[in-house]
Structure formats: C-alpha cells, structure tokens
Design a protein around this motif. Structure first.
Motif, PDB file in Angstrom:
ATOM      1  N   ASP A  45       3.670  -3.473  14.616  1.00  0.00           N
ATOM      2  CA  ASP A  45       3.425  -2.450  13.599  1.00  0.00           C
ATOM      3  C   ASP A  45       4.496  -2.529  12.523  1.00  0.00           C
ATOM      4  N   SER A  46       4.094  -2.835  11.302  1.00  0.00           N
ATOM      5  CA  SER A  46       5.071  -2.897  10.219  1.00  0.00           C
ATOM      6  C   SER A  46       5.546  -1.491   9.876  1.00  0.00           C
ATOM      7  N   CYS A  47       6.780  -1.387   9.422  1.00  0.00           N
ATOM      8  CA  CYS A  47       7.391  -0.078   9.159  1.00  0.00           C
ATOM      9  C   CYS A  47       6.614   0.732   8.129  1.00  0.00           C
ATOM     10  N   SER A  48       6.293   0.129   6.998  1.00  0.00           N
ATOM     11  CA  SER A  48       5.628   0.874   5.932  1.00  0.00           C
ATOM     12  C   SER A  48       4.225   1.290   6.325  1.00  0.00           C
ATOM     13  N   GLY A  49       3.473   0.376   6.917  1.00  0.00           N
ATOM     14  CA  GLY A  49       2.114   0.709   7.325  1.00  0.00           C
ATOM     15  C   GLY A  49       2.088   1.857   8.316  1.00  0.00           C
ATOM     16  N   LEU A  50       2.999   1.798   9.281  1.00  0.00           N
ATOM     17  CA  LEU A  50       3.041   2.824  10.322  1.00  0.00           C
ATOM     18  C   LEU A  50       3.581   4.147   9.793  1.00  0.00           C
ATOM     19  N   ARG A  51       4.724   4.092   9.126  1.00  0.00           N
ATOM     20  CA  ARG A  51       5.429   5.330   8.776  1.00  0.00           C
ATOM     21  C   ARG A  51       4.992   5.947   7.456  1.00  0.00           C
ATOM     22  N   GLU A  52       4.598   5.130   6.507  1.00  0.00           N
ATOM     23  CA  GLU A  52       4.172   5.679   5.214  1.00  0.00           C
ATOM     24  C   GLU A  52       2.676   5.944   5.159  1.00  0.00           C
ATOM     25  N   LEU A  53       1.889   5.116   5.877  1.00  0.00           N
ATOM     26  CA  LEU A  53       0.437   5.260   5.806  1.00  0.00           C
ATOM     27  C   LEU A  53      -0.191   5.719   7.114  1.00  0.00           C
ATOM     28  N   GLY A  54       0.593   5.809   8.177  1.00  0.00           N
ATOM     29  CA  GLY A  54       0.069   6.298   9.450  1.00  0.00           C
ATOM     30  C   GLY A  54      -0.900   5.363  10.128  1.00  0.00           C
ATOM     31  N   GLY A  89       0.814  -1.199   0.000  1.00  0.00           N
ATOM     32  CA  GLY A  89       0.000   0.000   0.000  1.00  0.00           C
ATOM     33  C   GLY A  89       0.852   1.255   0.000  1.00  0.00           C
ATOM     34  N   GLY A  90       1.909   1.257   0.803  1.00  0.00           N
ATOM     35  CA  GLY A  90       2.812   2.396   0.858  1.00  0.00           C
ATOM     36  C   GLY A  90       3.523   2.619  -0.457  1.00  0.00           C
ATOM     37  N   MET A  91       3.860   1.535  -1.131  1.00  0.00           N
ATOM     38  CA  MET A  91       4.517   1.649  -2.434  1.00  0.00           C
ATOM     39  C   MET A  91       3.621   2.384  -3.431  1.00  0.00           C
ATOM     40  N   ILE A  92       2.367   1.993  -3.478  1.00  0.00           N
ATOM     41  CA  ILE A  92       1.429   2.594  -4.418  1.00  0.00           C
ATOM     42  C   ILE A  92       1.128   4.043  -4.043  1.00  0.00           C
ATOM     43  N   VAL A  93       0.863   4.268  -2.772  1.00  0.00           N
ATOM     44  CA  VAL A  93       0.422   5.594  -2.330  1.00  0.00           C
ATOM     45  C   VAL A  93       1.556   6.614  -2.338  1.00  0.00           C
ATOM     46  N   LYS A  94       2.726   6.220  -1.842  1.00  0.00           N
ATOM     47  CA  LYS A  94       3.814   7.176  -1.654  1.00  0.00           C
ATOM     48  C   LYS A  94       4.804   7.237  -2.811  1.00  0.00           C
ATOM     49  N   HIS A  95       5.063   6.108  -3.453  1.00  0.00           N
ATOM     50  CA  HIS A  95       6.171   6.066  -4.407  1.00  0.00           C
ATOM     51  C   HIS A  95       5.763   6.071  -5.880  1.00  0.00           C
ATOM     52  N   TYR A  96       4.581   5.554  -6.214  1.00  0.00           N
ATOM     53  CA  TYR A  96       4.178   5.571  -7.622  1.00  0.00           C
ATOM     54  C   TYR A  96       4.228   6.971  -8.228  1.00  0.00           C
ATOM     55  N   PRO A  97       3.690   8.006  -7.558  1.00  0.00           N
ATOM     56  CA  PRO A  97       3.735   9.338  -8.176  1.00  0.00           C
ATOM     57  C   PRO A  97       5.155   9.852  -8.413  1.00  0.00           C
ATOM     58  N   GLU A  98       6.132   9.333  -7.659  1.00  0.00           N
ATOM     59  CA  GLU A  98       7.514   9.782  -7.813  1.00  0.00           C
ATOM     60  C   GLU A  98       8.139   9.308  -9.121  1.00  0.00           C
ATOM     61  N   PHE A  99       7.557   8.286  -9.732  1.00  0.00           N
ATOM     62  CA  PHE A  99       8.136   7.716 -10.944  1.00  0.00           C
ATOM     63  C   PHE A  99       7.909   8.575 -12.184  1.00  0.00           C
ATOM     64  N   PHE A 100       6.962   9.506 -12.122  1.00  0.00           N
ATOM     65  CA  PHE A 100       6.519  10.176 -13.344  1.00  0.00           C
ATOM     66  C   PHE A 100       6.629  11.696 -13.231  1.00  0.00           C
ATOM     67  N   GLY A 153       5.205 -10.289   4.815  1.00  0.00           N
ATOM     68  CA  GLY A 153       6.662 -10.384   4.828  1.00  0.00           C
ATOM     69  C   GLY A 153       7.207 -10.371   6.243  1.00  0.00           C
ATOM     70  N   CYS A 154       6.747  -9.406   7.042  1.00  0.00           N
ATOM     71  CA  CYS A 154       7.153  -9.337   8.453  1.00  0.00           C
ATOM     72  C   CYS A 154       6.748 -10.607   9.184  1.00  0.00           C
ATOM     73  N   LEU A 155       5.528 -11.058   8.945  1.00  0.00           N
ATOM     74  CA  LEU A 155       5.014 -12.231   9.648  1.00  0.00           C
ATOM     75  C   LEU A 155       5.804 -13.488   9.322  1.00  0.00           C
ATOM     76  N   MET A 156       6.152 -13.675   8.049  1.00  0.00           N
ATOM     77  CA  MET A 156       6.932 -14.852   7.666  1.00  0.00           C
ATOM     78  C   MET A 156       8.326 -14.798   8.280  1.00  0.00           C
ATOM     79  N   ASN A 157       8.897 -13.601   8.326  1.00  0.00           N
ATOM     80  CA  ASN A 157      10.213 -13.425   8.930  1.00  0.00           C
ATOM     81  C   ASN A 157      10.197 -13.824  10.401  1.00  0.00           C
ATOM     82  N   MET A 158       9.221 -13.312  11.136  1.00  0.00           N
ATOM     83  CA  MET A 158       9.135 -13.607  12.562  1.00  0.00           C
ATOM     84  C   MET A 158       8.690 -15.038  12.819  1.00  0.00           C
ATOM     85  N   ALA A 159       7.751 -15.527  12.013  1.00  0.00           N
ATOM     86  CA  ALA A 159       7.259 -16.892  12.200  1.00  0.00           C
ATOM     87  C   ALA A 159       8.353 -17.921  11.967  1.00  0.00           C
ATOM     88  N   GLY A 160       9.207 -17.667  10.975  1.00  0.00           N
ATOM     89  CA  GLY A 160      10.269 -18.615  10.670  1.00  0.00           C
ATOM     90  C   GLY A 160      11.227 -18.803  11.828  1.00  0.00           C
TER      91      GLY A 160
END
Length: 254
Positions: free
Chosen positions: A141-150, A85-96, A216-223
């Motif tokens: 709290d995942s980094c992107s969800g918290l910091r990019e999307l609040g 979600g953070g990728m789409i919301v915050k970074h997509y507009p930066e590409f163009f 991604g976070c969950l698989m990292n911690m679960a492993g």
C-alpha cells in the motif's frame, strides 16, 4: 455502472510516461472495458508534486493551474497513481484563496479525480475484471494512496477476481517503502533502511510477484530487489488487472 458512457481524462503521470507506458495502456483498457470513453489531453504536465515536496510553492502552483486547464470538461479524471491523485485531490485546493475562481476550479477537479482501482470499484461499480495473470503475489500500500485517498480494499478486491492470482498479505503492508519522492534523495540512509525492512517482509510471504499502485514505490523496490539478485517480479496493479504479463516486469524492462 452509470447509464451513459463517462468521458474520462487519463492523467498519465511523469513516471508512467517516461519509464512505463504499459501502465497507461493497461489503464486505458480497464477504463474502456468498464464502459468509459477515454482521452489523454496533450496539454497535461507534471502534477507538481516534486516541486511541492521540495518547498517550491510557485512552480507547484503554476503546474496545478496547467493541469486544471488541461482537464476541464471531463466527467472524471483517472490516475494510475495514488501519489499524483493525492496531490490533485488534497493539495491543489490549498494553493488558492477560498472563494477565488482558481480555488473553485481546483475543488471541481479534485471532486472529479480518482485513482484507477478506486474509480473502477467506487464509481463504475466494477465487481471483477476478466483477466488472467499467474502469480503468487503480495500487495504494497503506497503512502499517498492509503492515507490521502483511503485506498486499501479496492485493489485487493479486483485482484481477487484475476484468474491465477493468489494474494499473500505481507507484514506492515501499509508501511512506507522509503521512496517518498524527494525523501529518498534527501535522506538516502534512512530511505535505504526502510527499504531493507520492507523487502524482508515481501520475501517472507513467499510471493513471486510484488504489486503496488504507484510506479515510484515500485521502481524503488524493484531496483533493490534486482541488485540483491531476487527473483521476485514487480508489477503495477493496472498491468495485472489488465492481464498484461507480456511486458517485462519492472527493473527487468530497464
């Protein structure tokens, strides 16, 4: 809640599609229970985050253009992942280039895109969910969800309405688990030390279930929990909110 039924496009994410489809089904249930009409565009691909994080701007941009095309016409786009979600919301507009058609379309998609718990609470005005899930839980709290999307209070508010869930806050819930996409591959030693500290905080809560909003976070911690022989179960927040306790926990399902 909006008076008409919103048409929602579900952005599934690569990890959910390949490793944990139950998260996608849980997300659809939550959206339909909230009064949405849900569709899953077949044209969708990766959001481009791995390429972007690795410095491959060309491929990231190409993937962004594909996602923009795939989700044209939807009232909203909902993602069960703060990082995608953070990728789409915050970074997509930066590409163009500002003022270009592509930039305008990227901004339009960004305005329509929401993480699942944020969408339910902020847009659909959902106050509670009708679900049962027995768990002494703690939330990461995942980094992107918290910091990019609040996103912080939204998942906790909804989890508080789930019958059987007792939420216990961990120390430094907002600190990275060490995954960081390609970060854990580039810097495995640093990543593992971060993960060890995170797991100590999780275990100190006495929780039997770890919940987060990014697979991604969950698989990292679960492993690592599994390798350490921990009995702590790992779940995506959408699964808990949908009352899906029949699907085996992450790591156990592998």
């Amino acid at each position: 809640m909006p008076e008409t039924s919103p048409r929602v496009g579900l952005f599934v994410t690569c990890l959910v599609d390949m490793f944990r489809p139950s998260i996608g089904f849980a997300t659809v249930k939550l959206l339909e229970d909230a009064g949405c009409t849900v569709e899953v565009p077949e044209l969708q691909t990766c959001c481009g985050q791995p390429a972007y994080n690795s410095g491959d701007q060309a491929d990231a941009r190409a993937l962004a253009l594909n996602v923009i095309e795939a989700f044209k016409g939807f009232d909203y786009v909902v993602v069960p992942s703060g990082s995608c979600g953070g990728m789409i919301v915050k970074h997509y507009p930066e590409f163009f280039e500002p003022g270009s058609t592509e930039h305008d379309e990227a901004l339009d998609l960004a305005r329509r895109t929401h993480e699942i718990t944020s969408f339910l609470t902020r847009v659909m005005k959902v106050e509670k969910v009708e679900a049962q899930f027995p768990a002494r839980a703690t939330y990461h709290d995942s980094c992107s969800g918290l910091r990019e999307l609040g996103i912080r209070n939204e998942p906790r508010k909804l989890l508080a309405s789930v019958e059987g869930v007792s939420l216990r806050e961990m120390t430094d819930a907002e600190v990275c688990c060490g995954f960081g996409g390609t970060f854990c591959v580039k810097y495995p030693g640093i990543s593992d030390k971060m993960l060890e500290k995170k797991l100590r905080h999780i275990e100190a809560t006495g929780a039997d279930t770890l919940i987060a909003g990014d697979l991604g976070c969950l698989m990292n911690m679960a492993g690592k929990l599994k390798r350490q022989g921990s009995a702590i179960k790992v779940r995506h927040v959408a699964e808990v909110l949908a009352g899906d306790y029949e699907t085996p926990p992450i790591a156990e399902a592998e």
